[in-house]
Design a protein around this motif. Structure first.
Motif, short mmCIF file in Angstrom:
data_model
loop_
_atom_site.label_atom_id
_atom_site.label_comp_id
_atom_site.label_asym_id
_atom_site.label_seq_id
_atom_site.Cartn_x
_atom_site.Cartn_y
_atom_site.Cartn_z
N LYS A 78 13.01 7.82 -5.95
CA LYS A 78 13.59 8.33 -7.19
C LYS A 78 15.12 8.22 -7.17
N ASP A 84 -1.51 7.97 1.71
CA ASP A 84 -2.28 8.84 0.82
C ASP A 84 -1.90 8.66 -0.65
N CYS A 142 5.89 3.84 -6.77
CA CYS A 142 7.31 4.03 -7.10
C CYS A 142 8.22 3.24 -6.16
N THR A 172 -1.33 -0.56 -2.61
CA THR A 172 -2.76 -0.27 -2.53
C THR A 172 -3.08 1.14 -3.02
#
Ligand SMILES: Nc1nc2c(ncn2[C@@H]2O[C@H](COP(=O)(O)OP(=O)(O)OP(=O)(O)O)[C@@H](O)[C@H]2O)c(=O)[nH]1
Length: 241
Positions: free
Chosen positions: A173, A34, A41, A82
């Motif tokens: 992160k 989604d 990232c 994508t």
């Protein structure tokens, strides 16, 4: 190159100067899931080594590449990041799925809908004729947000087992944070995830070496067991172990 007529000299010069440099194999890995789950990232983290300061919704597809060395062989890992948004996928979708070596499904552990939508992503792969021989992994991202978890490890693991995929929970992160919220030294978990896929592909796809014409062409599997599976990844057997 001039052949001196001596087979000894001929083979000596072949090995030293005339053999083409070994070809670098490219592994194409598509990353799907989604919008907002962190595909950009994660791929950026692996290829650039850091978390991007700012991202925008991917339009179509972005490529990121990184050259890695596994047991002395240079391999280019090509990540296809994508678009998660339907309106940005339409025109490109059939191109993603050509010659894919592996698929990484990503959901966001703080977003239950992104987990519920995984069957639709699996179905899209099926519709594009991706066979079971193509390795798949499941990645639950944003593990740094432990206070907002909506998808527990147990339910994710059940899903992964049902679909014969290894599960990794991580954070693009803070990639030192593992699924239990703990930190393990300086190891980079995102790095380990993509390297695991590369090891898997390398052990599956033997290196084909061209042979001199007087010998039958052969396949030489130079791989060793480099299956460095991460936490929770238990769906891949390793044929060479
Ligand atoms: N806290 C936290 N935020 C993250 C993490 N990964 C991504 N994000 C944030 O989530 C948002 C979406 O990240 P993207 O990587 O752009 O998501 P995407 O899946 O590529 O989205 P699309 O391109 O629309 O498909 C951004 O604001 C990121 O900073 C993570 O591991 N932890």
């Amino acid at each position: 190159m001039a052949d001196s007529g001596s087979s000894g000299e001929f083979s000596a010069s072949l090995t030293s100067s005339t053999l083409p440099p070994p070809r670098t194999r490219i592994f194409k890995i598509i990353v799907i899931g989604d919008s907002g789950v962190g595909k950009t990232c994660l791929t950026y983290r692996f290829c650039a080594g850091k978390f991007p300061e700012k991202t925008e919704a991917t339009i179509g597809v972005d490529f990121r590449e990184r050259l890695v060395e596994i047991d002395g062989e240079k391999i280019k890992i090509q990540l296809w990041d994508t678009a998660g948004q339907e309106r940005f996928r339409k025109s490109m979708v059939q191109h993603y799925y050509r010659n894919v070596h592996a698929v990484v499904f990503v959901y966001d552990i703080t977003n239950a809908a992104s987990f519920r939508n995984l069957p639709a992503w699996i179905e899209e792969c099926r519709q594009h004729a991706l066979g079971n021989e193509v390795p798949r992994i499941l990645v639950g991202n944003k593990c740094d947000l432990q206070d907002s978890v909506q998808v527990g490890t147990e339910v994710a693991q059940q899903f992964a087992d049902t679909h014969s995929m290894p599960l990794f929970e991580t954070s693009a992160k803070n990639s030192n944070i593992l699924k239990d919220g703990s930190s393990r030294g300086s190891s980079d978990h995102v790095e380990a995830i993509f390297m695991t896929v590369a090891h898997k592909l390398r052990s599956q796809k033997p290196l084909v070496l061209s042979q001199p014409s007087d010998r039958a062409g052969g396949t030489v599997n130079l791989s060793s067991c480099g299956d460095s599976r991460g936490e929770g990844a238990r769906s891949w057997g390793c044929s060479s172990c």
